[in-house]
Design a protein around this motif. Structure first.
Motif, PDB file in Angstrom:
ATOM      1  N   ASP A 101       0.885  -1.177   0.000  1.00 42.42           N
ATOM      2  CA  ASP A 101       0.000   0.000   0.000  1.00 42.42           C
ATOM      3  C   ASP A 101       0.919   1.221   0.000  1.00 42.42           C
ATOM      4  OD1 ASP A 101      -1.701   2.147   0.470  1.00 42.42           O
ATOM      5  OD2 ASP A 101      -3.102   0.945   1.653  1.00 42.42           O
ATOM      6  N   CYS A 102       0.920   1.937  -1.115  1.00 42.50           N
ATOM      7  CA  CYS A 102       1.887   3.032  -1.310  1.00 42.50           C
ATOM      8  C   CYS A 102       1.470   4.360  -0.700  1.00 42.50           C
ATOM      9  CB  CYS A 102       2.142   3.242  -2.798  1.00 42.50           C
ATOM     10  SG  CYS A 102       3.045   1.901  -3.526  1.00 42.50           S
ATOM     11  N   HIS A 103       0.342   4.390  -0.003  1.00 44.94           N
ATOM     12  CA  HIS A 103      -0.046   5.667   0.612  1.00 44.94           C
ATOM     13  C   HIS A 103      -0.937   5.406   1.830  1.00 44.94           C
ATOM     14  CE1 HIS A 103      -0.834  10.179  -0.060  1.00 44.94           C
ATOM     15  NE2 HIS A 103      -1.309   9.861   1.136  1.00 44.94           N
ATOM     16  N   VAL A 104      -0.331   5.475   2.999  1.00 40.01           N
ATOM     17  CA  VAL A 104      -1.101   5.296   4.243  1.00 40.01           C
ATOM     18  C   VAL A 104      -0.675   6.392   5.231  1.00 40.01           C
ATOM     19  CG1 VAL A 104      -1.114   2.786   3.919  1.00 40.01           C
ATOM     20  CG2 VAL A 104       0.594   3.803   5.418  1.00 40.01           C
ATOM     21  N   HIS A 105      -1.464   6.569   6.270  1.00 41.20           N
ATOM     22  CA  HIS A 105      -1.070   7.438   7.392  1.00 41.20           C
ATOM     23  C   HIS A 105      -1.228   6.602   8.657  1.00 41.20           C
ATOM     24  CE1 HIS A 105      -0.743  11.106   4.992  1.00 41.20           C
ATOM     25  NE2 HIS A 105      -1.754  10.614   4.290  1.00 41.20           N
ATOM     26  N   ALA A 137      -4.256  -5.233 -12.052  1.00 45.40           N
ATOM     27  CA  ALA A 137      -4.456  -4.587 -10.747  1.00 45.40           C
ATOM     28  C   ALA A 137      -3.452  -5.128  -9.731  1.00 45.40           C
ATOM     29  CB  ALA A 137      -5.891  -4.804 -10.265  1.00 45.40           C
ATOM     30  N   ILE A 138      -3.230  -6.439  -9.752  1.00 44.30           N
ATOM     31  CA  ILE A 138      -2.272  -7.051  -8.817  1.00 44.30           C
ATOM     32  C   ILE A 138      -0.853  -6.561  -9.115  1.00 44.30           C
ATOM     33  CG2 ILE A 138      -1.204  -9.252  -8.087  1.00 44.30           C
ATOM     34  CD1 ILE A 138      -4.069  -8.724  -6.958  1.00 44.30           C
ATOM     35  N   ARG A 139      -0.551  -6.378 -10.386  1.00 43.87           N
ATOM     36  CA  ARG A 139       0.778  -5.868 -10.739  1.00 43.87           C
ATOM     37  C   ARG A 139       0.977  -4.467 -10.141  1.00 43.87           C
ATOM     38  NH1 ARG A 139       4.077  -3.722 -14.901  1.00 43.87           N
ATOM     39  NH2 ARG A 139       5.858  -5.089 -15.256  1.00 43.87           N
ATOM     40  N   CYS A 140      -0.066  -3.634 -10.220  1.00 47.47           N
ATOM     41  CA  CYS A 140       0.017  -2.276  -9.629  1.00 47.47           C
ATOM     42  C   CYS A 140       0.254  -2.366  -8.127  1.00 47.47           C
ATOM     43  CB  CYS A 140      -1.283  -1.497  -9.869  1.00 47.47           C
ATOM     44  SG  CYS A 140      -1.573  -1.121 -11.596  1.00 47.47           S
ATOM     45  N   ALA A 141      -0.402  -3.349  -7.486  1.00 45.49           N
ATOM     46  CA  ALA A 141      -0.345  -3.449  -6.022  1.00 45.49           C
ATOM     47  C   ALA A 141       0.888  -4.208  -5.538  1.00 45.49           C
ATOM     48  CB  ALA A 141      -1.603  -4.144  -5.505  1.00 45.49           C
ATOM     49  N   SER A 180      -0.747   1.231  -6.367  1.00 47.13           N
ATOM     50  CA  SER A 180      -1.960   1.416  -5.572  1.00 47.13           C
ATOM     51  C   SER A 180      -1.624   1.915  -4.173  1.00 47.13           C
ATOM     52  CB  SER A 180      -2.735   0.110  -5.490  1.00 47.13           C
ATOM     53  OG  SER A 180      -1.875  -0.908  -5.072  1.00 47.13           O
ATOM     54  N   GLY A 181      -2.392   2.892  -3.756  1.00 46.55           N
ATOM     55  CA  GLY A 181      -2.284   3.443  -2.407  1.00 46.55           C
ATOM     56  C   GLY A 181      -3.671   3.878  -1.995  1.00 46.55           C
ATOM     57  N   THR A 182      -3.937   3.863  -0.703  1.00 41.61           N
ATOM     58  CA  THR A 182      -5.329   4.045  -0.276  1.00 41.61           C
ATOM     59  C   THR A 182      -5.594   5.343   0.479  1.00 41.61           C
ATOM     60  OG1 THR A 182      -4.826   2.902   1.777  1.00 41.61           O
ATOM     61  CG2 THR A 182      -5.667   1.559  -0.058  1.00 41.61           C
ATOM     62  N   ASP A 183      -4.550   5.954   1.063  1.00 43.43           N
ATOM     63  CA  ASP A 183      -4.724   7.063   2.004  1.00 43.43           C
ATOM     64  C   ASP A 183      -5.387   6.549   3.296  1.00 43.43           C
ATOM     65  OD1 ASP A 183      -4.007   9.626   2.554  1.00 43.43           O
ATOM     66  OD2 ASP A 183      -5.503  10.583   1.274  1.00 43.43           O
ATOM     67  N   ALA A 184      -5.110   5.294   3.636  1.00 42.72           N
ATOM     68  CA  ALA A 184      -5.664   4.708   4.870  1.00 42.72           C
ATOM     69  C   ALA A 184      -5.331   5.594   6.058  1.00 42.72           C
ATOM     70  CB  ALA A 184      -5.077   3.314   5.090  1.00 42.72           C
ATOM     71  N   GLY A 185      -6.319   5.786   6.917  1.00 46.79           N
ATOM     72  CA  GLY A 185      -6.191   6.740   8.019  1.00 46.79           C
ATOM     73  C   GLY A 185      -7.060   7.953   7.749  1.00 46.79           C
ATOM     74  N   TRP A 223       2.097   7.118 -10.538  1.00 47.98           N
ATOM     75  CA  TRP A 223       0.854   7.754 -10.089  1.00 47.98           C
ATOM     76  C   TRP A 223       0.178   6.849  -9.053  1.00 47.98           C
ATOM     77  CZ3 TRP A 223      -4.434   7.973 -12.999  1.00 47.98           C
ATOM     78  CH2 TRP A 223      -5.313   8.807 -12.278  1.00 47.98           C
ATOM     79  N   VAL A 224      -0.158   7.444  -7.910  1.00 47.57           N
ATOM     80  CA  VAL A 224      -0.884   6.734  -6.848  1.00 47.57           C
ATOM     81  C   VAL A 224      -2.243   7.429  -6.716  1.00 47.57           C
ATOM     82  CG1 VAL A 224      -0.822   6.027  -4.421  1.00 47.57           C
ATOM     83  CG2 VAL A 224       1.324   6.227  -5.713  1.00 47.57           C
ATOM     84  N   PRO A 225      -3.270   6.917  -7.394  1.00 50.49           N
ATOM     85  CA  PRO A 225      -4.516   7.707  -7.556  1.00 50.49           C
ATOM     86  C   PRO A 225      -5.462   7.765  -6.359  1.00 50.49           C
ATOM     87  CG  PRO A 225      -4.560   5.705  -8.938  1.00 50.49           C
ATOM     88  CD  PRO A 225      -3.239   5.707  -8.250  1.00 50.49           C
ATOM     89  N   THR A 226      -5.293   6.961  -5.359  1.00 52.52           N
ATOM     90  CA  THR A 226      -6.142   6.987  -4.147  1.00 52.52           C
ATOM     91  C   THR A 226      -7.621   7.243  -4.467  1.00 52.52           C
ATOM     92  OG1 THR A 226      -5.812   9.352  -3.664  1.00 52.52           O
ATOM     93  CG2 THR A 226      -4.216   7.841  -2.696  1.00 52.52           C
TER      94      THR A 226
END
Ligand SMILES: [Zn+2]
Length: 397
Positions: free
Chosen positions: A65-69, A340-344, A308-313, A261-264
């Motif tokens: 996950d490329c974008h979490v807090h 999708a799996i390749r992105c993640a 892929s990144g989610t901005d979790a938090g 690009w991490v589109p969240t």
């Protein structure tokens, strides 16, 4: 002593982007995959010593996950959200651990943090990781950098007057794993597509990226809108975070330069789900999401490296579980499950610089993979029920 592992999987998604394969035998020695071959159909394949039958399961690479807090919870309870912004470190420690475990439970073996105001996630990484019973790789910038008086206080700080962004980065880059810059505001939930001005100028951004690079660090940039994204890409940043309303020209630029690009995208779905049904906010969030999926479709056609990144938090974005939701949206935008799996997996690993630990289920690669119930059709939802997770050949779930 050598550690051997032989798993017969009903299906395999190897992470290279090729379609799922049926009945595959994955052999592991110590931390490395030594072979991936077809298992004879109908015959009982070589099993693990435990005798586990994985013929009704899918094996796929460990995820990123490329974008979490990590310092924030995905709760939508305003009281908790406010309080967590000033939580002392010792209170944040068990929460960060809990969130890393939530990622691991969903097959996420590495996360990239987007920053927190007190740099708790970086301190946690320094003081607690690597840890044998918490085998998740964490990369953290500490705090993000934003322009004085502009958006970003929740996750970072502004340079002191008279001090350039490049100087700030140079003096604080020692412990950090990457640099996070904030170069726009948030997306409006009241006015569709409203753009905010960039926070930094071209020169200042380029100086910041160069200062990061001199310390061997990559730069992730929060940017929405045409101009904020263009300036960040032209400054040579490594990834654009969010990128709502950046426009097709910026996607072409990113394809040319191979900027990640991490589109969240799930952030907007979460807003839409929390907003009062029929409200203006619900309608605008939904339209923002649709627009983002249109951009994602175009990014795929152009060959922009998407991770892929989610901005979790963020509100309604829960650590671990959110990645499956993000990947569902990738598929709505035309990505196949293997894309999708390749992105993640591999794309995320490349962005974090950890391809030696995770990325593909192939001979010669690190034995970091998961086992989820059911066929590939059950993905990405089945990620929430990952049965097993292996990191470098060791079963950790
Ligand atoms: Zn963020």
């Amino acid at each position: 002593m050598e550690k051997l592992l032989r798993l017969t999987a009903g299906w395999l998604i190897d992470g290279t982007g090729s379609p799922p394969k049926r009945d595959m035998l994955v052999c592991v020695e110590n931390a490395t995959i030594v072979s991936v071959t077809s298992a004879c159909r109908g015959e009982p394949g070589p099993r693990e010593p435990s005798g586990a039958d994985l013929s009704r399961c899918t094996v796929l690479p460990g995820l990123v996950d490329c974008h979490v807090h990590l310092a924030m919870s995905g709760t939508d309870d305003a009281r908790i959200r406010n309080r967590q912004l000033c939580l002392p470190y010792h209170e944040a420690v068990p929460l960060i651990r809990e969130r890393l475990l939530a990622h691991l439970a969903c097959g996420i073996v590495a996360v990239r943090d987007g920053g927190d105001g007190a740099a708790h996630s970086l301190r946690y990484r320094i003081e607690h990781l690597p840890c044998p019973d918490l085998p998740v790789a964490l990369k953290s910038p500490g705090t993000a950098w934003h322009s004085p008086g502009r958006y970003g206080k929740l996750i970072g700080r502004a340079p002191r007057e008279g001090v350039s962004l490049a100087e700030c980065i140079t003096t604080r880059r020692e412990a950090a794993d990457h640099v996070k810059l904030v170069n726009s505001g948030l997306n409006s939930l009241h006015e569709f597509g409203r753009e905010t001005p960039p926070q930094f100028g071209r020169e200042e951004l380029a100086g910041a990226v160069a200062a990061a690079r001199r310390g061997g660090l990559k730069t992730m940039v929060h940017a929405n809108g045409k101009i904020p994204v263009r300036l960040a890409v032209e400054a040579g940043c490594d990834s654009i975070e969010h990128g709502f309303f950046m426009g097709f020209e910026n996607l072409e630029r990113m394809a040319d330069r191979q900027t990640f690009w991490v589109p969240t995208a799930f952030t907007m779905k979460a807003f839409a789900e929390q907003a009062l049904s029929g409200s203006r906010e619900a309608e605008i969030s939904r339209r923002n999401l649709d627009h983002q999926l249109e951009q994602l479709r175009r990014a795929r056609e152009l060959g922009v490296p998407v991770a892929s990144g989610t901005d979790a938090g963020g509100p309604g974005i829960h650590h671990g579980k959110a990645l499956a939701e993000e990947l569902k949206l990738f598929m709505e935008a035309g990505f196949s499950i293997q894309d999708a799996i390749r992105c993640a997996a591999l794309n995320g690993a490349r962005l974090l610089g950890i391809e030696s630990v995770v990325g593909e289920v192939k001979a010669g690669r690190a034995a970091t993979f998961l086992v989820v119930p059911g066929p590939p059709d059950a993905l990405p939802g089945s990620l929430r029920h990952a049965e097993r997770v292996y990191v470098l050949g060791t079963r950790v779930k």
